[in-house]
Design an enzyme around this catalytic site. Structure first.
Site, PDB file in Angstrom:
ATOM      1  N   ILE A   1      12.925  19.118  21.327  1.00  0.00           N
ATOM      2  CA  ILE A   1      12.200  18.228  20.367  1.00  0.00           C
ATOM      3  C   ILE A   1      11.327  19.094  19.326  1.00  0.00           C
ATOM      4  CG2 ILE A   1      10.564  17.991  22.276  1.00  0.00           C
ATOM      5  CD1 ILE A   1      10.136  15.337  21.147  1.00  0.00           C
ATOM      6  N   SER A   2      11.356  19.042  17.959  1.00  0.00           N
ATOM      7  CA  SER A   2      10.751  19.956  17.094  1.00  0.00           C
ATOM      8  C   SER A   2       9.180  20.008  17.311  1.00  0.00           C
ATOM      9  CB  SER A   2      10.901  19.486  15.680  1.00  0.00           C
ATOM     10  OG  SER A   2      12.524  19.556  15.626  1.00  0.00           O
ATOM     11  N   GLN A   3       8.737  20.971  16.773  1.00  0.00           N
ATOM     12  CA  GLN A   3       7.352  20.889  16.924  1.00  0.00           C
ATOM     13  C   GLN A   3       6.828  20.083  15.970  1.00  0.00           C
ATOM     14  OE1 GLN A   3       5.787  24.635  14.567  1.00  0.00           O
ATOM     15  NE2 GLN A   3       3.732  24.246  15.551  1.00  0.00           N
TER      16      GLN A   3
END
Lengths: 819, 248
Positions: free
Chosen positions: B97-99
């Site tokens: 899950i992206s930053q």
């Protein structure tokens, strides 16, 4: 002990030493598959601390009952065999993810666990050898000789083994060798078979019966192969292993792979069916299906690398790093007259020539195409042919390239000397085309541009600005160096090619700033401005100094093309850490620094401090030998031995045309001849005495090394075109005297300790072990900064320091007499 | 008397319900605070990288969406404690899950309007889809890894994001039936920008692609299609770092 059992014991030592070295090389292989190469380097160099820790352990246990040689020697060898396989099996189950190290503190704990586990096998092997050295003080020269020769044979043996079996099978074999060494030890010590035979048979059962799930490489889920296998229907259809890498072929029948990096946004066609080809589970290249229909390859004309074919009709083409053949197909699409394809890895060539020949359209069987399994530089050294186009393929994966993972790898393809060689092999008006990934901030392409400028100038061409052109898409950039000046017609063709594909021109003779940065916009026209500065003579130096990455051209003496890190930028980058600035870190280089720091710290805390406080044993005069001398002597030797080893491996890479050959031949020859030197040291000692022997060895080594520094270059140049076998023989002859002299100092001082202060032997062993660990890392750091010639000089200076600090009590005696 | 007994008997139950209610409220409050802090961290990062983003602050609508979407609902159980840290997290299957900072600037770069239709290639945990759903009319999201896609679909349903439609499949050809799109976001790895996706982008539309490893976005590639259907890419480094200073 009889001569017979003496010999058996030495065989046992040679076997365990060989197995331990083989294990080290094998772990490097295994960790390159399950993780990434530079972390493999980090993990393995630290696990060698096991050698150092063994010194502490032996010193602590000195004279204790459980350290009795007859009991402890076979036990530690058996434990080596068992831990070699078990510790690896457990270590690869630890969910260590290097990519999370900067975010997640828990990953440091995982890393520590991996270290601790992998230290153990080396610790046990070193205990066995250290015990033997401390026990047979009168035969130190011979025992050390067995250790070195065993290691030398181990390094060749494991490379040969890896040609035949998969790494996990090699792991089982090495474990069995450890247990075999223990059995030989029991025989040498004449222990009663009923006491050891059954336990050893049980121990041997472990590597034989352990389920494959324990030893099969558990590849990181973030590597390219794992990611591709997540695609529904994707599966490995073939796998080959060799010391050059694990090659996996992946078919993805449901969702096509469609690999076309750098494809123009204006492309309308998609690639035909492809099979993925992964080396060490990463860096995908593809085997493209082709049935002779040229139109299917149209997409290959929509890449920056197709530019040279549009400047001039394709004639004779040389492709360096041909891999599974994308650039060969591109040359075929553009109807090249003849194609020489050079590829280093024979497995890849075999796959295209045999298993997938039909699928790949028999591209490596075509009458116009010649395939050469060679290193690019080696191929050109042995060839007088000239080409209209030399095309260098995109050789490494984008992910690894942009993360700075190649910072530590020597690369002789992009040095100033390499580019000069390529230029010499061009016909008049021929092109050298090199394609690299566009990283942000720009690095690769700019360094290559600087390298090309340097190569042209060094070749006596005063107007590099007339011979260069650079274009870029959003993903790749292609630099063309022409053997002659670009004509207006060529420039017009270049502009048309770029415009039609929405590529940007970054440099060509006469370019204006208004023509750049139009289709793939960057904050500023970095490429154009860098090219202008690099060509501006006096401004170039300022530019190189101001740029926050290192763009200084690589040379054969400092072949680190991918080393972009500059210390000046570190503070700024670290301050940006939370905002994604970590992507700017050249992780390869920093990992090296971190590894060095860890190695030094661990050496001090775990090995040197405890050893320093261990008291001399009763019966040994405390003044017998100065501890400082012992420390300096063995530290200097440990550092210098590996410096020379690493420098000579590097020097021979170009000559032997292959890093793997260089590593195997130079390392094993050095170790085996060092072994001979060690075996011979005892005799020399008797004839000449300690000091003369030592000084003779150091002077001999210095003389030969200095002669080599001056003469190896021309000698290699003259003999580069000789057949492989002859060059290998020359290499061995050249390495032999260096090895012989290097083998003398260590056993010489150890035997003095054996007579005067035997309890210091484990200490000396531990110091030497620590120094070797630090040395391997320091050597790379030093070579990146100052080059390999300087590394040899440093090693010679260290041998000088060792000669001055020879640890015997002669100096003390003289001082006392004077008092 | 009876009512007293009844009260005594039900008292523990009532207390338990009350406690549960208070605890849930507290937890919700805790998460809300964590989100607020996260948004502040993103705002600070944006100010620091304003040079590359050409703006001092993100669209307030994007930040409101970041304030609303419960990121803790999109991370695996073992990552719950790190849900509101401004960093990428592993979600299994080799995906992340992206930053949040990257999610925020990617969303902002798309310059979304409330009536836009957006296509996402690579649903992953569906966090990005949920952020988009707060901002636009319709979101279509394709995921190739089946278990992830199924999980994401259920999650969005549970969280009542009715305007997101998910599908398991190959994203290379986009979502033909729902095309064209005002914006496309591609988070799945691809060696090049798929031509069919470009086709499904409306003139004037924007497409964003993060490039780099799963844990680090080295650059964001923004593609804008002008009214003449010509595409221009822009390479954006999501950090404040000028490789060359001085005269240039």
């Amino acid at each position: 002990m009889t001569d017979h059992s003496d010999r058996t014991l030495r065989y046992s030592i040679a076997l365990v030493s060989g197995a331990a070295l083989a294990y080290e090389i094998l772990l490097m292989r295994l960790f390159s598959i399950i993780q990434w190469h530079h972390f493999a380097y980090m993990i393995i160099s630290l696990t060698l601390l096991g050698y150092g820790a063994s010194g502490t352990f032996l010193a602590l246990g000195w004279g204790k009952r459980w350290m009795r040689f007859r009991f402890a020697y076979p036990l530690h060898l058996t434990l080596f065999g068992l831990s070699a396989i078990l510790c690896y099996g457990i270590a690869q189950r630890i969910p260590f993810n290097p990519q999370e190290l900067l975010w997640n503190p828990g990953q440091w704990l995982n890393l520590l666990l991996v270290y601790l586990l992998l230290v153990l096998p080396f610790f046990f092997a070193a205990n066995g050898i250290g015990l033997a050295l401390a026990h047979y003080t009168k035969q130190i020269g011979r025992i050390y000789a067995a250790d070195l020769m065993g290691a030398g044979l181990g390094s060749i043996g494991v490379v040969l083994l890896l040609f035949g079996v998969f790494p996990d099978t090699a792991l089982r074999i090495i474990a069995l060798l450890g247990i075999g060494a223990a059995a030989l030890g029991c025989l040498a010590l004449r222990l009663k078979p009923r006491r050891w035979l059954a336990p050893l048979i049980v121990a041997a059962g472990l590597p034989l019966l352990l389920p494959h799930s324990w030893t099969d490489p558990a590849i990181s889920p973030y590597k390219g192969l794992s990611q591709t296998l997540r695609v529904p229907g994707a599966r490995i259809i073939e796998q080959h292993s060799s010391p050059l890498g694990l090659v996996s072929i992946v078919a993805s029948p449901v969702t096509p792979l469609r690999h076309a990096p750098g494809l123009s946004l204006n492309a309308v066609s998609e690639p035909p069916a492809q099979l993925g080809l992964f080396t060490d589970a990463d860096g995908m290249t593809v085997i493209t299906r082709w049935q002779g229909d040229r139109s299917e390859l149209a997409y290959l004309d929509m890449m920056t690398s197709a530019l040279p074919y549009h400047l001039h009709p394709a004639g004779d083409v040389l492709i360096l790093g041909a891999g599974p053949g994308a650039e060969v197909l591109q040359a075929r699409y553009h109807q090249a007259r003849s194609i020489d394809a050079v590829e280093l890895n024979p497995q890849i060539v075999r796959l295209i020539q045999r298993s997938y020949a039909e699928f790949a359209g028999n591209i490596y069987h075509d009458e116009r195409t010649w395939v050469h399994v060679k290193d690019a530089r080696g191929f050109l050294a042995g060839s007088a042919r000239r080409y209209d186009l030399i095309q260098m393929a995109l050789l490494d994966s984008f992910g690894a390239s942009s993360a700075g993972l190649y910072a530590l790898s020597e690369n002789y393809l992009y040095t100033v000397e390499a580019l000069q060689t390529y230029l010499r092999h061009l016909n008049p008006d021929g092109y050298l085309a090199m394609t690299r990934w566009i990283g942000m901030p720009p690095r690769d392409n700019l360094k290559l541009f600087a390298t090309a400028v340097a190569a042209l100038k060094r070749s006596g061409l005063d107007h590099p600005e007339r011979q260069l052109a650079l274009i870029r898409g959003w993903q790749t950039g292609t630099l063309i160096v022409k053997n002659g000046s670009f004509t207006n017609k060529e420039i017009a063709a270049l502009k048309k090619f770029s415009r039609e594909r929405s590529f940007d021109t970054a440099y060509y003779p006469g370019i204006e700033e208004t023509e750049v940065n139009r289709f793939n916009r960057m904050q500023r026209p970095y490429f154009y401005r860098a090219a202008q500065a690099l060509l501006a003579g006096n401004r170039a130096a300022d530019f190189l100094q101001q740029y926050k990455f290192n763009l200084q051209p690589a040379t054969d003496d400092r072949p680190y093309f991918s080393h972009f890190f500059k210390w000046e930028a570190l503070a700024e980058i670290l301050a940006l850490r939370g905002q994604g600035g970590t992507s700017l870190l050249e992780s390869g280089y920093l990992v090296l620094i971190a590894t060095l720091a860890q190695a030094i710290l661990a050496s001090i805390i775990l090995i040197l401090l405890p050893l320093w406080f261990i008291r001399s044993r009763a019966g040994e005069s405390r003044q017998a030998v100065s501890r400082w001398r012992v420390f300096v002597y063995f530290m200097a030797l440990g550092l210098a031995f590996l410096f020379i080893e690493i420098a000579f491996i590097q020097k021979f890479i170009l000559f032997l045309h292959h890093p793997l050959y260089a590593l195997t031949i130079v390392l094993s020859a050095l170790l085996i001849f060092s072994g001979l030197g060690s075996a011979y040291s005892q005799r020399l000692q008797t004839i000449l005495g300690n000091h003369r022997t030592l000084i003779g060895a150091v002077l001999g080594l210095t003389g030969i090394s200095l002669i080599y520094l001056v003469s190896l270059g021309p000698l290699f140049q003259a003999s580069m075109g000789l057949p492989d076998r002859v060059r290998i023989a020359i290499a061995i002859v050249l390495v032999a005297p260096v090895g012989f002299f290097m083998g003398i100092p260590f056993p010489l001082a150890l035997s003095v300790l054996g007579r005067q202060a035997p309890s210091l032997i484990p200490w000396a062993w531990g110091i030497n072990g620590c120094a070797s660990v630090v040395s391997a890392i320091l050597a790379t750091l030093f070579a990146i900064q100052f080059g390999f010639n300087a590394l040899v000089l440093l090693a010679l200076a260290l041998y000088g320091v060792a000669a001055l600090s020879f640890p015997d009590n002669r100096g003390e005696q003289i001082r006392r007499k004077e008092a | 008397m009876k009512s007293k007994i009844l009260l005594q008997a039900t008292m523990p139950l009532l207390l338990a319900i009350l406690f549960a209610f208070v605890a849930a409220a507290q937890e919700a409050d805790q998460y809300r605070q964590a989100r607020e802090q996260l948004v502040r961290a993103i705002e600070a990062d944006v100010r620091a990288t304003s040079l590359y983003l050409d703006k001092e602050q993100l669209n307030p609508r994007v930040l409101d969406a970041m304030r609303k979407v419960p990121r803790h609902e999109f991370v695996p159980q073992e990552q719950l404690s790190a849900a509101y840290e401004n960093r990428p997290l592993p979600i299994g299957y080799g995906q992340t899950i992206s930053q949040p900072y990257i999610v925020a600037i990617m969303t902002d770069l798309l310059k979304l309007d409330a009536d836009d239709r957006v296509l996402e290639v690579g649903t992953g945990s569906a966090y990005q889809a949920a952020i988009l759903a707060e901002l636009v009319d319709r979101v279509y999201s394709v995921e190739i890894i089946e278990p992830l896609g199924v999980q994401a679909g259920k999650r969005l349903q549970r969280l009542e994001y009715a305007n997101v439609q998910t599908r398991v499949g190959d994203g290379y050809y986009g979502w033909e039936e729902q095309a064209p799109f005002d914006a496309i976001i591609v988070t799945a790895a691809s060696s090049h920008i798929p031509p069919p996706l470009l086709k499904q982008l409306k003139p004037g539309g924007r497409m964003i692609i993060p490039v780099g490893s799963r844990f680090l976005a080295q650059q964001l590639v923004l593609i804008t299609k002008d009214q003449d259907e010509r595409s221009i890419t822009q390479q954006i480094m999501p950090v404040r770092f000028v490789p060359l200073t001085g005269t240039h």
